[in-house]
Motif scaffolding. Structure first.
Motif, PDB file in Angstrom:
ATOM      1  N   TYR A  36       0.902  -1.229  -0.129  1.00  0.00           N
ATOM      2  CA  TYR A  36      -0.081  -0.132   0.020  1.00  0.00           C
ATOM      3  C   TYR A  36       0.760   1.235  -0.081  1.00  0.00           C
ATOM      4  N   PRO A  37       0.665   1.901  -0.823  1.00  0.00           N
ATOM      5  CA  PRO A  37       1.412   3.416  -0.851  1.00  0.00           C
ATOM      6  C   PRO A  37       1.156   4.417   0.223  1.00  0.00           C
ATOM      7  N   LYS A  38       2.101   4.695   0.933  1.00  0.00           N
ATOM      8  CA  LYS A  38       2.121   5.615   1.941  1.00  0.00           C
ATOM      9  C   LYS A  38       2.091   7.154   1.436  1.00  0.00           C
ATOM     10  N   LEU A  39       1.116   7.940   1.734  1.00  0.00           N
ATOM     11  CA  LEU A  39       0.965   9.180   1.020  1.00  0.00           C
ATOM     12  C   LEU A  39       0.649  10.270   2.190  1.00  0.00           C
ATOM     13  N   GLY A  40       1.548  11.389   2.196  1.00  0.00           N
ATOM     14  CA  GLY A  40       1.243  12.307   3.164  1.00  0.00           C
ATOM     15  C   GLY A  40       0.415  13.275   2.414  1.00  0.00           C
TER      16      GLY A  40
ATOM     17  N   PRO B  84      -7.036   1.098   4.526  1.00  0.00           N
ATOM     18  CA  PRO B  84      -6.762  -0.306   4.523  1.00  0.00           C
ATOM     19  C   PRO B  84      -7.219  -0.809   5.979  1.00  0.00           C
ATOM     20  N   GLU B  85      -6.940  -0.057   7.072  1.00  0.00           N
ATOM     21  CA  GLU B  85      -7.276  -0.404   8.478  1.00  0.00           C
ATOM     22  C   GLU B  85      -8.932  -0.297   8.552  1.00  0.00           C
ATOM     23  N   MET B  86      -9.518   0.885   7.758  1.00  0.00           N
ATOM     24  CA  MET B  86     -10.883   1.069   7.954  1.00  0.00           C
ATOM     25  C   MET B  86     -11.544  -0.048   7.292  1.00  0.00           C
ATOM     26  N   ASN B  87     -11.076  -0.529   6.008  1.00  0.00           N
ATOM     27  CA  ASN B  87     -11.804  -1.428   5.343  1.00  0.00           C
ATOM     28  C   ASN B  87     -11.729  -2.728   6.100  1.00  0.00           C
ATOM     29  N   LYS B  88     -10.493  -3.087   6.866  1.00  0.00           N
ATOM     30  CA  LYS B  88     -10.465  -4.362   7.610  1.00  0.00           C
ATOM     31  C   LYS B  88     -11.810  -4.506   8.754  1.00  0.00           C
TER      32      LYS B  88
ATOM     33  N   THR C   5      -6.064  12.321   1.656  1.00  0.00           N
ATOM     34  CA  THR C   5      -4.896  11.329   2.541  1.00  0.00           C
ATOM     35  C   THR C   5      -5.265  10.462   3.594  1.00  0.00           C
ATOM     36  N   ALA C   6      -6.390  10.855   4.115  1.00  0.00           N
ATOM     37  CA  ALA C   6      -6.666   9.828   5.152  1.00  0.00           C
ATOM     38  C   ALA C   6      -7.143   8.508   4.607  1.00  0.00           C
TER      39      ALA C   6
END
Ligand code: HEC
Ligand code: HEC
Ligand code: HEC
Ligand code: HEC
Length: 402
Positions: A108-112, A366-370, A359-360
């Motif tokens: 998963y790309p981390k994006l600021g 991914p955590e939200m989707n879990k 950004t959120a």
């Protein structure tokens, strides 16, 4: 005695305060806030690099270059990619996008926040492709409108003769065409320029391109709206064109309250159409007609269009209903106050915007989707009209705080 003096003092103070307030209001009117260029606080050229580095290009293509397992992100002129539209389409597609990343073992790309702003600016720009136009019709217009009188290229070219039709080709990309129309010498004898309606100019440019379709305009990718805002002042546009009714009124307002032509080539057509009237206005005001380089014209265009793509407005009250109605409330609490399964979102001294929602999504999605999967609920889909209201709601203070 003292009370009289106190009165005088406070009257003087009140007058001074009023004058100060008046001054501030006047200043605000005279100086449009810098936040106008905030939408592309992102830089498309950095976004283009991120699109590669973060692996988006492995699945998505832009104008045909890149992967083909996900939607092409540079086509479809009808879909303008404002930040709020981008947030909605990413948000709604995210679970399937993550599923594919997992399947392909792409991290998963981390994006600021700045990176999301840059990516959005790039994706927005990539969608600003112009219509290719009808070259055949363009050829007829080229004659009908008298362009071939000078650019027909039938006579033997001399150093002074206008560029031949073949050499117009080098200016036949949207930004360069706008630069050419702006810099174009006036027609002899104060002749009125022939007028171009709607897509006429696209057809003429298509003729100059020999029908070759238009790709991504790299001049626009390299453009910078902040530099454009500077040019807008330096090249004296501001003396005649106000942006919100606060400065020059000789020419039409060019601010967000008024539609600009839908595409850059149409804007070029409008500049051509108005060139003589504008030259006359400049002569009358003693303003020398400024010339533009390709890069400067790109910056100016980025500025003019960016102030139209500002953050959507919305209602906090409607946003609260949407928040719960879309299912966000089932985890974050109906008022966004937080529950044990998801954090509170309001009143944490953060300002939400389309960019921070985007950004959120990349940081917490991914955590939200879990949790969505664990709880067996539906991924909350958003529609475009929601974003402004949601942002207004998230930015409002929770009850009991002001
Ligand atoms: C592993 C492949 C993959 C990667 C990597 C990937 N995406 Fe996607 N993306 C997809 C898929 C698949 C969809 C469509 C999902 C669907 O059908 O709902 C999608 C949808 C989207 C959409 C919505 C498209 C539309 O038609 O409205 C956007 C915007 C987007 N991605 C942006 C990005 C960005 C920005 C990156 C890089 C940070 C990225 N994607 C990385 C696979 C990927
Ligand atoms: C009276 C002669 C004349 C007419 C009519 C004319 N042009 Fe031009 N055009 C010129 C000259 C001269 C230049 C070169 C200007 C320069 O070098 O700054 C030029 C430059 C251009 C350029 C930029 C070329 C480059 O490579 O930078 C474009 C594009 C162009 N014209 C398009 C048109 C179109 C479209 C029409 C018809 C609507 C038209 N012109 C009508 C004389 C004319
Ligand atoms: C001296 C005054 C003056 C200056 C300086 C000036 N303009 Fe204009 N502009 C006008 C006038 C007057 C019109 C309307 C002409 C007409 O009615 O045909 C106009 C029309 C336009 C239009 C067409 C608007 C429409 O309705 O589509 C555009 C675009 C434009 N100007 C852009 C610019 C830009 C960019 C600059 C700075 C580089 C600039 N102008 C500088 C006076 C000016
Ligand atoms: C199934 C539960 C669930 C639903 C439904 C849900 N979220 Fe979340 N959300 C979470 C969790 C869990 C986190 C924290 C993830 C983490 O820690 O990475 C989160 C994080 C966030 C964040 C980031 C918070 C921060 O501090 O930066 C935002 C913004 C957000 N959600 C908005 C929304 C919106 C808007 C909706 C509705 C469209 C929504 N969420 C629906 C569970 C959910």
């Amino acid at each position: 005695m003292t009370s009289k003096r106190q009165l005088v003092v406070s009257v003087v103070f009140a007058a001074a305060a009023l004058a100060l307030l008046g001054g501030v209001l006047w200043w605000e009117r005279a100086h449009p806030p810098a936040t106008w260029s905030a939408m592309p606080s992102g830089k498309p050229v950095r976004g283009a690099a991120l699109f590669k580095d973060k692996g988006c290009v492995r699945c998505h293509a832009i104008k045909g270059s890149g992967g083909n397992s996900a939607p092409e992100l540079g086509s479809d002129l009808d879909v303008r990619r404002t930040p709020s539209q981008l947030v909605v389409s990413m948000w709604n597609h995210a679970p399937r996008m993550w599923a594919q990343m997992k399947a392909k073992e792409i991290a998963y790309p981390k994006l600021g926040e700045q990176e999301v702003a840059d990516l959005f600016a790039y994706l927005y720009t990539a969608r600003c492709i112009d219509e290719t136009g009808d070259a055949e019709r363009g050829g007829r217009l080229f004659e009908l409108k008298g362009c071939n009188r000078c650019h027909g290229g039938r006579t033997v070219p001399t150093k002074e003769s206008p560029p031949s039709l073949d050499s117009l080709r080098s200016s036949a990309s949207p930004v360069a065409w706008a630069r050419a129309m702006w810099n174009h010498p006036p027609l002899p004898n104060d002749e009125e320029p022939p007028q171009f309606e709607a897509r006429d100019m696209n057809d003429v440019m298509a003729f100059a391109r020999k029908g070759q379709s238009i790709g991504l305009d790299w001049l626009l990718v390299a453009a910078d709206a902040d530099r454009g805002w500077k040019l807008y002042r330096e090249k004296a546009c501001v003396t005649c064109h106000s942006l919100r009714g606060e400065a020059g009124r000789v020419g039409p307002d060019l601010g967000p309250g008024r539609e600009l032509p839908a595409t850059i080539v149409q804007l070029a057509g409008s500049m051509w159409n108005h060139s003589l009237a504008m030259s006359r206005a400049m002569n009358a005001k003693g303003v020398k007609r400024p010339r533009f380089s390709d890069a400067e014209m790109a910056d100016l265009i980025a500025f003019l269009y960016s102030i139209r793509a500002s953050e959507p407005g919305g209602s906090a009250t409607l946003g609260e209903v949407t928040f719960d109605g879309r299912g966000c409330g089932s985890c974050h609490g109906p008022h966004g106050e937080g529950t044990e399964s998801a954090p509170g979102l309001r009143g944490k001294d953060r300002r939400y915007s389309s960019i921070s929602l985007g950004t959120a999504l990349w940081q917490h999605g991914p955590e939200m989707n879990k949790r969505v999967v664990e709880k067996g609920v539906k991924w909350p889909d958003l529609s475009e009209g929601d974003v402004g209201d949601l942002i207004a709601f998230l930015n409002s203070a929770p009850a009991g705080r002001s």
